[in-house]
Design a protein around this motif. Sequence first.
Motif, mmCIF file in Angstrom:
data_model
loop_
_atom_site.group_PDB
_atom_site.id
_atom_site.type_symbol
_atom_site.label_atom_id
_atom_site.label_comp_id
_atom_site.label_asym_id
_atom_site.label_seq_id
_atom_site.Cartn_x
_atom_site.Cartn_y
_atom_site.Cartn_z
ATOM 1 N N LYS A 122 1.077 -1.470 0.129
ATOM 2 C CA LYS A 122 0.236 -0.367 0.133
ATOM 3 C C LYS A 122 0.578 1.175 0.201
ATOM 4 O O LYS A 122 2.155 1.512 0.708
ATOM 5 N N PHE A 133 0.267 -1.022 -6.669
ATOM 6 C CA PHE A 133 -0.388 -1.143 -5.813
ATOM 7 C C PHE A 133 -1.726 -1.505 -6.153
ATOM 8 O O PHE A 133 -2.694 -1.929 -6.289
ATOM 9 N N GLU A 134 -1.999 -0.341 -6.909
ATOM 10 C CA GLU A 134 -3.043 0.100 -7.192
ATOM 11 C C GLU A 134 -4.562 -0.460 -8.535
ATOM 12 O O GLU A 134 -4.765 -0.570 -8.649
ATOM 13 N N ILE A 163 -1.733 -3.592 -9.776
ATOM 14 C CA ILE A 163 -1.126 -5.217 -10.263
ATOM 15 C C ILE A 163 -2.386 -6.251 -10.413
ATOM 16 O O ILE A 163 -1.660 -6.881 -10.780
ATOM 17 N N LYS A 164 -3.676 -5.893 -10.225
ATOM 18 C CA LYS A 164 -4.908 -7.264 -10.054
ATOM 19 C C LYS A 164 -4.930 -7.611 -11.372
ATOM 20 O O LYS A 164 -5.253 -6.216 -12.272
ATOM 21 N N TRP A 198 0.304 -8.789 -13.393
ATOM 22 C CA TRP A 198 1.240 -8.763 -13.060
ATOM 23 C C TRP A 198 2.579 -9.527 -14.143
ATOM 24 O O TRP A 198 3.383 -8.430 -13.764
ATOM 25 N N LEU A 202 4.217 -9.545 -2.206
ATOM 26 C CA LEU A 202 2.985 -8.573 -2.048
ATOM 27 C C LEU A 202 3.169 -8.489 -0.441
ATOM 28 O O LEU A 202 2.316 -9.643 -0.294
ATOM 29 N N ASP A 257 -8.772 -8.568 -4.565
ATOM 30 C CA ASP A 257 -8.469 -7.686 -4.743
ATOM 31 C C ASP A 257 -7.093 -7.741 -5.424
ATOM 32 O O ASP A 257 -6.744 -7.099 -6.153
ATOM 33 N N TYR A 258 -5.963 -8.211 -5.381
ATOM 34 C CA TYR A 258 -5.023 -8.377 -6.085
ATOM 35 C C TYR A 258 -4.583 -9.120 -7.738
ATOM 36 O O TYR A 258 -2.814 -9.337 -7.800
#
Length: 220
Positions: free
Chosen positions: A20, A25-26, A28-29, A32, A95, A104-105
């Motif tokens: 975070k 981080f926001e 990456i989902k 990758w 992570l 979420d990721y």
Amino acid sequence: MRKKLERFSDNAERRNVIEKGKPVFEVIKGNWKKELFGNDNDLVVEFGCGRGEYTVGLAEKFPDKNFIGVDIKGARIWVGSTYAINNQLDNVAFLRVNIVQLEDYFAKDEVSEVWVTFPDPRPKDRDEKRRLTSPRYLEMYKGILKKDGWLKFKTDNTPLFDYTLSLFEDQVKIKNLQYTYDLYNSEFMDEHYGVKTKYEKLFHDQGESIKYMKFQFEKS
């Protein structure tokens, strides 16, 4: 405390630690390979990676795959991150999130392989939902795994191993289950890859046999 704060500060500057506060981080989902690794190689994720011994160990063995260790403890992640940097392992990332947030990721079908290595057995009945092989977590792993992707699980804890096997009778639909109660004296020893976590070494030295299973989820 000072040492821990220094590690947190290092993590904040490291590209191989996703946490975070960092722009990546926001986003990456589902990204990758594009945003971090810059290749199209398979993603292998270890949940509850701790100090990352297994994540970096596998990364050394398989440079043609990308490895991600997930844990909430930043000071522990720092250890694996440091090893990866010192050994120029560009196929490793960590992570820092609570595993319950994993959806979420990681996007649906984004991961090729999941490892769960020596998780807290959570022996009390009231903690069943917190076990990393409970039905709710298995459903999450199923969602992010590609069709025919493998989940691999190692533990020294026989009750947790038996509990996990029992789920396959009527709660969790899987296929191609293979398992052993004594990995080091089994046909699956080659799948050990010579990599041991801190706890694996500890438990084995105390005379505990290492249990291992792998399986695929039934996915439509």
